[in-house]
Design an enzyme around this catalytic site. Structure first.
Site, PDB file in Angstrom:
ATOM      1  N   ASP A  31     109.447 -15.578  63.320  1.00 34.40           N
ATOM      2  CA  ASP A  31     109.029 -15.023  61.951  1.00 34.40           C
ATOM      3  C   ASP A  31     109.845 -15.340  60.693  1.00 34.40           C
ATOM      4  O   ASP A  31     109.298 -15.812  59.703  1.00 34.40           O
ATOM      5  CB  ASP A  31     108.893 -13.589  62.276  1.00 34.40           C
ATOM      6  CG  ASP A  31     107.967 -12.916  60.967  1.00 34.40           C
ATOM      7  OD1 ASP A  31     108.277 -12.907  59.999  1.00 34.40           O
ATOM      8  OD2 ASP A  31     106.797 -11.957  61.514  1.00 34.40           O
TER       9      ASP A  31
ATOM     10  N   LEU B  93     104.351 -12.049  59.738  1.00 35.26           N
ATOM     11  CA  LEU B  93     103.995 -13.319  60.276  1.00 35.26           C
ATOM     12  C   LEU B  93     103.590 -13.437  61.749  1.00 35.26           C
ATOM     13  O   LEU B  93     102.679 -13.919  62.067  1.00 35.26           O
ATOM     14  CB  LEU B  93     104.846 -14.476  59.988  1.00 35.26           C
ATOM     15  CG  LEU B  93     105.038 -14.872  58.371  1.00 35.26           C
ATOM     16  CD1 LEU B  93     105.957 -15.925  58.185  1.00 35.26           C
ATOM     17  CD2 LEU B  93     103.885 -14.583  57.425  1.00 35.26           C
ATOM     18  N   ASP B  94     104.470 -12.649  62.618  1.00 34.04           N
ATOM     19  CA  ASP B  94     104.066 -12.551  63.982  1.00 34.04           C
ATOM     20  C   ASP B  94     102.590 -11.673  63.945  1.00 34.04           C
ATOM     21  O   ASP B  94     101.857 -11.988  64.798  1.00 34.04           O
ATOM     22  CB  ASP B  94     105.168 -11.571  64.418  1.00 34.04           C
ATOM     23  CG  ASP B  94     106.283 -12.481  65.134  1.00 34.04           C
ATOM     24  OD1 ASP B  94     106.057 -13.804  65.286  1.00 34.04           O
ATOM     25  OD2 ASP B  94     107.289 -12.113  65.381  1.00 34.04           O
ATOM     26  N   VAL B  95     102.780 -10.794  63.150  1.00 29.91           N
ATOM     27  CA  VAL B  95     101.283  -9.834  63.390  1.00 29.91           C
ATOM     28  C   VAL B  95     100.026 -10.739  62.697  1.00 29.91           C
ATOM     29  O   VAL B  95      98.882 -10.897  63.301  1.00 29.91           O
ATOM     30  CB  VAL B  95     101.563  -8.555  62.477  1.00 29.91           C
ATOM     31  CG1 VAL B  95     100.081  -7.822  62.225  1.00 29.91           C
ATOM     32  CG2 VAL B  95     102.601  -7.655  63.156  1.00 29.91           C
TER      33      VAL B  95
ATOM     34  N   GLY C   2      99.203 -13.451  65.280  1.00 28.01           N
ATOM     35  CA  GLY C   2      98.460 -12.933  66.361  1.00 28.01           C
ATOM     36  C   GLY C   2      97.047 -12.606  65.903  1.00 28.01           C
ATOM     37  O   GLY C   2      96.192 -13.054  66.532  1.00 28.01           O
TER      38      GLY C   2
END
Length: 623
Positions: A454, A482-484, A487
């Protein structure tokens, strides 16, 4: 409805048309993604929404903007054609009674400002439209899910998405930890990257290995105590959104040139990445979609699939457009697990592949009833199967599971699936109808890319500059932005793949990435940079106002007028009343996530799961 399996299509929404209206911050994301998926519209392509868009009239984006408050400010989407019954979607900022009317007020109420501000020690607004971007993606997910349900024999559904619920989803891990039975394993205190070299280069550092961390800092002659005590906050920064490093580490970085720092990282297995400006990212941007889809196999019926032909009645329950579908997930950390979690909330049966002994992150503190609260936020409701992917016998078991699944989803390191014999081509041989999904860091689109995590992707793509307004040094957010979003994009890509499979009768490979998430989030800023304009928001943009007992955040359109009022000696309640007397919209900033479950702006929204961990509501509702 005509059977979509007989439709000649390359993209999942080919031959469909859409119309949309509403606040451009949300509507432009929806319109961009629907176009990329093949749908057509008579409206011009959206441009950049200016600050305050959505207050009334028609913006230069070509998307009609409606009135200031309540459901009149909703984004509405209608899709027709392709042999489907009309699909309808609505995206709202929040329930009108909540007083949340735009990006700033949603960020403030849902805890986004609190989490993003941990690095600085006080709430801060993100200068990017994070909640609106997430809401746009979730709205497209809802439309795709409804169409998949139709293709499988369900009745047409109308979907509603809320930006307030998107915001709660974005902070769900932090909220779960705040409501756990025990405290955090690492201190919640200000501090964190980026570091600065002696020649003024701001940079991010990444390593998952404590040995590499220690060797890197030793090579730069950091004090032994500083590198020892600095590892824990560095290791936990993804979980806590802050990293109170010893000052000595920042001083050590400032005593060496960027070239010396790069050499030390390369020599000892760490990675560093200089923060890149938005103008550089705009110049190299290839315009690619945030995901890719490609058919992988011959027609379903030709291979004797036992699943029902598209369009055949399936007796689906009314509360899950993906009911009856199976998702096999081999995910780590956030990106892939969140994508599978969303598919599960849409009705799919999710089977999680874990190593022998179970996912070690199940034990990551803080815990609820002995299970990591953060892990529960992403994985509750999934079934687990333990498989040792290093064992050929267990890899055969995984292939057998894939043979009966609809989706296989993973985020292994690049090349790992092929090395294991579990790549798309391998699994297509046992299940030609499979939707094979890979959520990566870079999607092989950036040469010499650093580790695809991220904060490194934030640094490399200009997110660190976009997230902060003019006059402040760029700094990637320590909230896992960015991870969220990655996803969310992963789930959107899988849904697009499922719809394409239903319409063509072919298995599909879908790829999404953190790079795609970064470009989606910064799209308005990148367009400004490409036009030669300043891509950053003006100084002070979305900076909450202190009150005598807390903080408040004005709506974006009212921020300048609110700045004329001295609120420092007033309680938050009194300050809000004064602004409201002058016709200005604002809301209290949530500073303690543990208080959200009793916040009247979210009455009944946040529940507790079987382990006692806080659980946020579904971001969409179907009727």
């Amino acid at each position: 409805m005509a059977s979509p399996a007989t439709t000649q299509t390359v993209r999942p929404l080919d031959t469909l048309r859409f119309d949309t209206s509403g606040p451009p911050q949300i509507a432009s994301v929806v319109a961009d993604h629907l176009r990329l998926l093949g749908a057509r519209t008579d409206r011009p392509r959206p441009g950049d929404a200016s600050t305050g868009a959505g207050a009334g009239g028609t913006t230069r984006t070509g998307i009609t903007s409606t009135t200031r408050t309540g459901t009149a400010g909703a984004t509405t989407i209608t899709m027709t054609g392709g042999g489907f019954d009309p699909a309808l979607a609505t995206a709202v900022w929040a329930d009108p009674a909540s007083g949340l009317t735009d990006e700033a007020t949603v960020q403030a109420a849902t805890g986004i400002m609190a989490v993003h501000g941990r690095r600085d020690g006080s709430p801060r607004g993100l200068a990017v439209d994070y909640a609106a971007t997430a809401t746009g993606i979730l709205t497209v997910q809802g439309l795709l899910a409804a169409l998949v349900g139709q293709a499988r024999g369900a009745a047409a559904r109308t979907v509603t998405t809320g930006a307030d619920r998107a915001g709660l989803l974005a902070v769900s891990q932090y909220l779960a930890a705040a409501g756990a039975d025990e405290g955090e394993a690492s201190e919640l205190a200000p501090g964190g990257p980026p570091f600065t070299s002696s020649d003024g280069i701001l940079f991010e550092l990444e390593t998952l290995d404590p040995g590499a961390w220690a060797a890197f800092w030793k090579a730069l002659e950091a004090p032994a105590e500083a590198l020892r005590t600095g590892w824990r906050p560095f290791q936990f920064r993804y979980a806590t959104a802050c990293a109170p490093f010893p000052v000595a580490l920042h001083l050590t970085a400032r005593s060496h040139s960027w070239e010396r720092i790069r050499r030390a990282a390369a020599a000892f297995g760490a990675e560093v990445c200089a923060l890149r400006p938005l103008a550089e990212r705009a110049a190299e941007h290839d315009g690619a979609a945030p995901w890719s889809l490609a058919p992988t196999s011959v027609g379903l019926m030709a291979v004797g699939s036992s699943r029902p032909a598209a369009g055949a009645p399936t007796g689906l329950p009314a509360d899950g457009p993906l009911a009856g579908l199976t998702v096999l997930e081999a995910g780590r950390r956030i990106q892939a697990p969140l994508a599978a979690h969303l598919l599960g909330r849409l009705g799919a049966d999710v089977i999680r592949i874990e190593p022998p002994g179970g996912d070690p992150l199940r034990g990551m503190p803080p815990a609820c009833s002995g299970i990591s609260a953060r892990w529960l936020a992403l994985n509750r409701g999934k079934r687990a199967v333990e498989i040792d992917i290093k064992s050929e016998a267990d890899r055969r078991r995984l292939r057998e599971l894939a043979a009966g699944a609809d989706v296989f989803l993973h985020n292994w390191a690049p090349g790992k699936a092929a090395e294991l014999g579990l790549d798309c081509e391998d699994l297509a041989r046992v299940n030609p109808a499979l939707v094979y999904a890979y959520t990566s860091g870079w999607a092989d689109r950036i040469e010499d890319a650093p580790m695809g995590t991220d904060f490194m992707v934030q640094a490399r793509t200009g997110v660190g500059e976009a997230a902060r307004p003019e006059g402040e040094p760029p700094a990637p957010s320590l909230m896992t932005l960015l991870d969220v979003l990655g996803g969310l994009l992963g789930a959107e890509a899988v849904l697009a793949g499922l719809l394409l499979r239903e319409r063509t009768g072919h298995g599909v490979r879908v790829d999404s990435s953190l790079l795609g998430a970064a470009d989606t989030l910064t799209a308005p800023a990148l367009r400004r940079a490409a036009r030669g304009e300043n891509p950053r928001r003006p100084a002070g943009f979305r900076l909450p106002r202190p009150t005598a007992d807390g903080w408040l955040a004005p709506a974006d359109r009212d921020a300048r007028a609110a700045a004329a009022h001295d609120l420092s000696g007033l309680s938050t309640t009194e300050a809000l009343a004064r602004l409201h007397e002058h016709g200005l919209t604002a809301t209290a900033v949530t500073t303690e996530l543990s208080d959200l479950h009793r916040d009247p702006r979210f009455t009944g929204s946040i529940s507790r799961d079987a382990h006692g961990a806080p659980a946020v509501p579904d971001p969409w509702s179907f009727v």
